[in-house]
Design an enzyme around this catalytic site. Structure first.
Site, PDB file in Angstrom:
ATOM      1  N   LYS A 124       0.881  -1.160   0.000  1.00  0.00           N
ATOM      2  CA  LYS A 124       0.000   0.000   0.000  1.00  0.00           C
ATOM      3  C   LYS A 124       0.917   1.207   0.000  1.00  0.00           C
ATOM      4  O   LYS A 124       1.662   1.441   0.957  1.00  0.00           O
ATOM      5  CB  LYS A 124      -0.897  -0.008   1.244  1.00  0.00           C
ATOM      6  CG  LYS A 124      -1.903   1.138   1.246  1.00  0.00           C
ATOM      7  CD  LYS A 124      -2.925   0.942   2.345  1.00  0.00           C
ATOM      8  CE  LYS A 124      -4.093   1.895   2.243  1.00  0.00           C
ATOM      9  NZ  LYS A 124      -3.754   3.298   2.277  1.00  0.00           N
ATOM     10  N   ARG A 145      -8.374  11.822  -6.764  1.00  0.00           N
ATOM     11  CA  ARG A 145      -9.525  11.130  -6.192  1.00  0.00           C
ATOM     12  C   ARG A 145     -10.594  12.104  -5.692  1.00  0.00           C
ATOM     13  O   ARG A 145     -11.778  11.847  -5.824  1.00  0.00           O
ATOM     14  CB  ARG A 145      -9.047  10.252  -5.038  1.00  0.00           C
ATOM     15  CG  ARG A 145     -10.143   9.580  -4.282  1.00  0.00           C
ATOM     16  CD  ARG A 145      -9.579   8.543  -3.338  1.00  0.00           C
ATOM     17  NE  ARG A 145     -10.648   7.828  -2.698  1.00  0.00           N
ATOM     18  CZ  ARG A 145     -11.201   8.189  -1.543  1.00  0.00           C
ATOM     19  NH1 ARG A 145     -10.758   9.240  -0.917  1.00  0.00           N
ATOM     20  NH2 ARG A 145     -12.180   7.492  -1.029  1.00  0.00           N
ATOM     21  N   CYS A 446     -22.341  15.359  29.846  1.00  0.00           N
ATOM     22  CA  CYS A 446     -22.917  16.521  30.508  1.00  0.00           C
ATOM     23  C   CYS A 446     -24.421  16.397  30.319  1.00  0.00           C
ATOM     24  O   CYS A 446     -24.907  16.160  29.213  1.00  0.00           O
ATOM     25  CB  CYS A 446     -22.385  17.788  29.849  1.00  0.00           C
ATOM     26  SG  CYS A 446     -23.422  19.219  30.101  1.00  0.00           S
ATOM     27  N   CYS A 452     -26.323  23.502  27.753  1.00  0.00           N
ATOM     28  CA  CYS A 452     -24.867  23.569  27.884  1.00  0.00           C
ATOM     29  C   CYS A 452     -24.280  24.267  26.656  1.00  0.00           C
ATOM     30  O   CYS A 452     -24.439  23.790  25.536  1.00  0.00           O
ATOM     31  CB  CYS A 452     -24.284  22.162  28.015  1.00  0.00           C
ATOM     32  SG  CYS A 452     -22.492  22.113  27.842  1.00  0.00           S
TER      33      CYS A 452
HETATM   34  S1  IVH Z   1      -6.842  -0.343  -4.116  1.00  0.00           S
HETATM   35  C1  IVH Z   1     -11.378  -0.070  -4.382  1.00  0.00           C
HETATM   36  N1  IVH Z   1      -4.253  -0.683  -3.931  1.00  0.00           N
HETATM   37  O1  IVH Z   1      -5.103   3.561  -0.510  1.00  0.00           O
HETATM   38  C2  IVH Z   1     -10.001  -0.131  -3.843  1.00  0.00           C
HETATM   39  N2  IVH Z   1      -5.177   1.306  -3.042  1.00  0.00           N
HETATM   40  O2  IVH Z   1      -7.070   3.454   1.597  1.00  0.00           O
HETATM   41  C3  IVH Z   1      -9.168   0.981  -4.293  1.00  0.00           C
HETATM   42  N3  IVH Z   1      -3.541   2.852  -2.114  1.00  0.00           N
HETATM   43  O3  IVH Z   1      -7.439   5.607  -2.113  1.00  0.00           O
HETATM   44  C4  IVH Z   1      -7.827   1.053  -3.733  1.00  0.00           C
HETATM   45  N4  IVH Z   1      -1.757   1.637  -2.548  1.00  0.00           N
HETATM   46  O4  IVH Z   1      -4.991   5.893  -2.774  1.00  0.00           O
HETATM   47  C5  IVH Z   1      -5.292   0.118  -3.658  1.00  0.00           C
HETATM   48  N5  IVH Z   1      -1.973  -1.085  -3.875  1.00  0.00           N
HETATM   49  C6  IVH Z   1      -2.997  -0.300  -3.608  1.00  0.00           C
HETATM   50  C7  IVH Z   1      -2.834   0.950  -2.978  1.00  0.00           C
HETATM   51  C8  IVH Z   1      -3.957   1.720  -2.702  1.00  0.00           C
HETATM   52  C9  IVH Z   1      -2.200   2.774  -2.038  1.00  0.00           C
HETATM   53  C10 IVH Z   1      -4.342   3.978  -1.610  1.00  0.00           C
HETATM   54  C11 IVH Z   1      -5.326   4.547  -2.592  1.00  0.00           C
HETATM   55  C12 IVH Z   1      -6.674   4.459  -1.931  1.00  0.00           C
HETATM   56  C13 IVH Z   1      -6.293   4.292  -0.490  1.00  0.00           C
HETATM   57  C14 IVH Z   1      -7.370   3.532   0.250  1.00  0.00           C
END
Ligand code: IVH
Length: 707
Positions: A124, A145, A446, A452
């Site tokens: 990731k 995005r 509270c 409040c």
């Molecule tokens: S798949 C429907 N694969 O993580 C699934 N995301 O937390 C779409 N990201 O917005 C995402 N590495 O910007 C996917 N190998 C990877 C990724 C990845 C980074 C980011 C991406 C996404 C975010 C989601």
């Protein structure tokens, strides 16, 4: 821990100064351009004070940074609607949760647990996602995005990067003949560690903006209004997904990514196909071990069900796919001093203790606050003011105090006594509510409700927030100002007051435009923004009411079920009055349980809340909720599944029906439109027949919804 400026070396000061300056610039941007600050004014002031203290000691820092602090250019990019939303991922924070994911998928598919299931695992990347659209194999647009539904058009910047003398981005301008006519490639834009360090060094030299981490640097570089600046930054890209495709070149996740590679996109070499949870966990460890030397930021490993047919069956929950998950790396930690514990009162009266920390950098971000959750957590940690504490920060999560460094505790430190009175001027009693199990809950609240002032202000802040009324020019700061406006007749004490402000201002001798921070133009703009929001969708309206447990998704479900505000109000008031039928109806809705109906009942039992809503409604034009996918033959219909299903699991059937706009209920009543009965159907089928409700088989149902 941040040291006194006096004991800090010039180099350390420079590093801390630039990190702080970048952080402040980011908060300025959130505040001024997005109207969505993520820290309180007090926290912001603390950052500024620290920056100034450093500048007093090292005056040269001030000169170097003067251009880097303050609001960035406020130009805007054109918006691009994503034809297929760009979703996010659910998180698994431990190996157990990762294994759970595999089991959950199998359960959903009704597969035995020992059945092999191919799942890919890949890094990731901690960058920002980008969607590239090719029509007839030529690149036509590139978009960030954004909020997932709509992003920013960065086509010119991507083209500039592709045309750079030594391009690093690796995005092809054209695709080979076998690529479909419409192809959308999605992936992550990022900056490598070495490039990030070089960029910051160059920025420091030229007095430019210093970035807190590679992700911010990548985002800041891509989102430049001057494409030439973007082109000068060594941004890179990994393709890992897709959006709209007029044809599918492969039927597995790995097959798709291999195709992208063949078409010329950079893909991550650490992607692997695994056959079991053990395999996944082993691959996770391999990637984790490479993390320190891989040369770019990773924040976890993404698992995706490989077979695309199964992905389609699994579908989505809320904004994340059921077929994928991010297994996050352990959070980054640091030790610092706890200077104070401040009690914050939330919109629903919950008292949250916040640790006020000696500012410290954790994972590239300066942290000066961390949540302590509640009184039980303070007791569990036995954390005392003056203690040195370990804090951790995981991804975008609010920093947390994880433990106390007991060896460094002072002999004078005394246990923290949680207040029994609300910190507001009324000093209302604090109560601990019983949980459904009958024991005292951890949350102290509270009991002052709208009496409040803390609750009222937080409620108003929620009301105007981005996902609620989203009134431009009326953010947290302005709410705080109008709440205690020196001219009493211009105060905003409840939501309806926002919509009477213009009238009251016209009648007032002292005008808003004469207050500091306002002017003729900004006041005119504010009134225009308020007028624009006089007409509001039912789902935003319900969300904005700030009923406990009613978040955005729940508000949407409630709005769609009710259709119009008067219908929602009637059923809410009936539930509040103890009407069992109204209660059962709301509970039959997807994702609605006791917590939500209980909160709705509580809200509509309160005379102050009901009166506030009445005054507000009188000012507004609430638009009926959009009926979901009207094209579907089952949109808006209430269906009940009974007996066993043969072609799909119950969860799958329910998810599918809901995605087509149907309501899935658990019991048959005269409001049921359709009962889908499989073998073994019992009393529900009998009730349906008795009530004359239409009954069909699973096969007929599938034929109706198109297989
Ligand atoms: S798949 C429907 N694969 O993580 C699934 N995301 O937390 C779409 N990201 O917005 C995402 N590495 O910007 C996917 N190998 C990877 C990724 C990845 C980074 C980011 C991406 C996404 C975010 C989601």
């Amino acid at each position: 821990m941040a040291r006194e400026p006096a004991s800090i070396t010039p180099l350390e000061a420079q590093i801390e100064h630039s990190t702080l300056a970048a952080e402040i610039a980011e908060h300025d941007r959130r505040y001024h351009q997005e109207d969505a600050p993520t820290i309180t004014d007090a926290e912001y002031d603390a950052l500024r004070r620290r920056l100034e203290a450093l500048e007093v000691q090292f005056p040269h820092l001030k000169a170097a940074a003067s251009t880097s602090v303050g609001a960035a250019p406020s130009g805007k990019f054109a918006k691009v609607k994503h034809r297929i939303p760009m979703l996010s991922l659910g998180n698994a924070m431990s190996e157990a949760e990762a294994r759970d994911f595999v089991e959950r998928v199998k359960r959903f598919l009704d597969w035995p647990s020992e059945h092999a299931l191919a799942i890919t695992a890949e890094p990731k990347i901690d960058g920002l996602s980008l969607s590239l659209r090719y029509e007839d194999r030529r690149l036509v647009s590139a978009a960030t995005r954004g909020d997932g539904a709509e992003g920013e058009d960065v086509t010119a910047n991507i083209r500039a990067l592709m045309a750079a003398p030594d391009p690093t981005i690796g995005i092809p301008a054209g695709l080979p003949a076998d690529a479909p006519d419409i192809t959308e490639i999605r992936g992550e834009v990022y900056l490598g560690h070495a490039d990030f360090a070089a960029l910051n060094a160059k920025q420091a030299e030229t007095g430019g903006k210093i970035f807190a981490n590679p992700r911010n640097a990548a985002a800041g570089s891509l989102r430049q209004l001057d494409a030439n600046i973007t082109a000068s930054r060594p941004l890179r890209f990994f393709a890992y997904g897709w959006g709209e495709m007029s044809a599918m070149p492969a039927m597995t996740q790995l097959g798709m990514v291999d195709t992208f590679k063949r078409w010329g996109f950079p893909t991550n070499p650490l992607m692997a196909r695994c056959e079991s949870a053990d395999d996944l966990v082993a691959h996770y460890s391999i990637i984790e071990r490479q993390r320190p030397t891989i040369g770019y930021d990773l924040d976890g490993v993404v698992y995706k069900v490989d077979d695309l047919t199964l992905q389609a069956r699994l579908g989505f929950v809320a904004r994340a796919p059921r077929w994928a998950i991010a297994h996050k790396f352990a959070a980054e930690k640091a030790v610092t001093r706890l200077n104070a514990i401040e009690i914050q009162v939330g919109r629903t009266g919950a008292l949250t203790p916040v640790a006020k920390l000696e500012p410290i950098t954790v994972g590239g971000v300066v942290v000066s606050n961390a949540t302590l959750h509640n009184a039980d957590e303070i007791a569990r940690l036995d954390v005392r003011i003056g203690d040195f504490v370990t804090i951790q920060r995981a991804g975008d999560v609010i920093p947390q105090v994880v433990d106390v460094v007991l060896e460094r505790r002072s002999s004078e430190a005394v246990p923290f006594e949680f207040p029994t009175l609300c910190p507001c001027a009324l000093k209302t009693a604090v109560i601990r509510e019983a949980t459904s199990a009958g024991v005292e809950g951890a949350v102290r609240r509270c009991s002052g409700e709208f009496a409040c002032p803390h609750q009222r202000i937080e409620h108003l802040k929620h009301f105007v927030s981005r996902r609620a009324f989203d009134i431009e020019g009326l953010g947290e700061k302005q709410i705080a100002f109008f709440y205690d406006c020196p001219v009493e007749t211009l105060r905003i004490r409840e939501p309806a007051d926002i919509f009477t402000l213009q009238r009251r201002n016209a009648e007032s001798l002292q005008k808003i435009e004469n207050f500091e921070g306002f002017g003729k133009t900004s006041v005119a703009k504010l009134f225009a923004a308020i007028e624009e929001r006089r007409s509001i969708s039912l789902e935003r309206f319900i969300f904005a009411l700030g009923i406990r447990h009613v978040g955005e998704t729940t508000a949407k479900v409630l709005a769609r079920a009710a259709g119009e505000w008067p219908d929602f109000e009637v059923s809410a008031r009936r539930i509040a009055a103890g009407d069992p039928e109204a209660l059962a109806e709301m509970q039959a809705l997807d994702q609605i349980g006791d917590a939500v109906t209980g909160a709705v009942a509580e809200f509509f039992t309160r005379a102050d809340a009901v009166a506030m809503v009445d005054r507000l409604v009188a000012e507004l034009d609430i638009k009926p909720a959009e009926k979901p996918s009207a094209a579907s033959p089952v949109a808006g219909k209430t269906v009940v599944f009974t007996g066993s299903l043969e072609r799909m699991t119950r969860d799958e059937a329910k998810a599918r029906a809901e995605s087509l706009g149907a309501k899935v209920a658990g019991s048959v009543s005269k409001k049921t439109d359709l009962v889908i009965a499989g073998p073994g159907a019992g009393s529900k089928l009998e009730t349906a027949t008795a009530l004359g409700v239409k009954v069909m088989s699973e096969e007929e149902w599938l034929a109706l919804i198109g297989g």
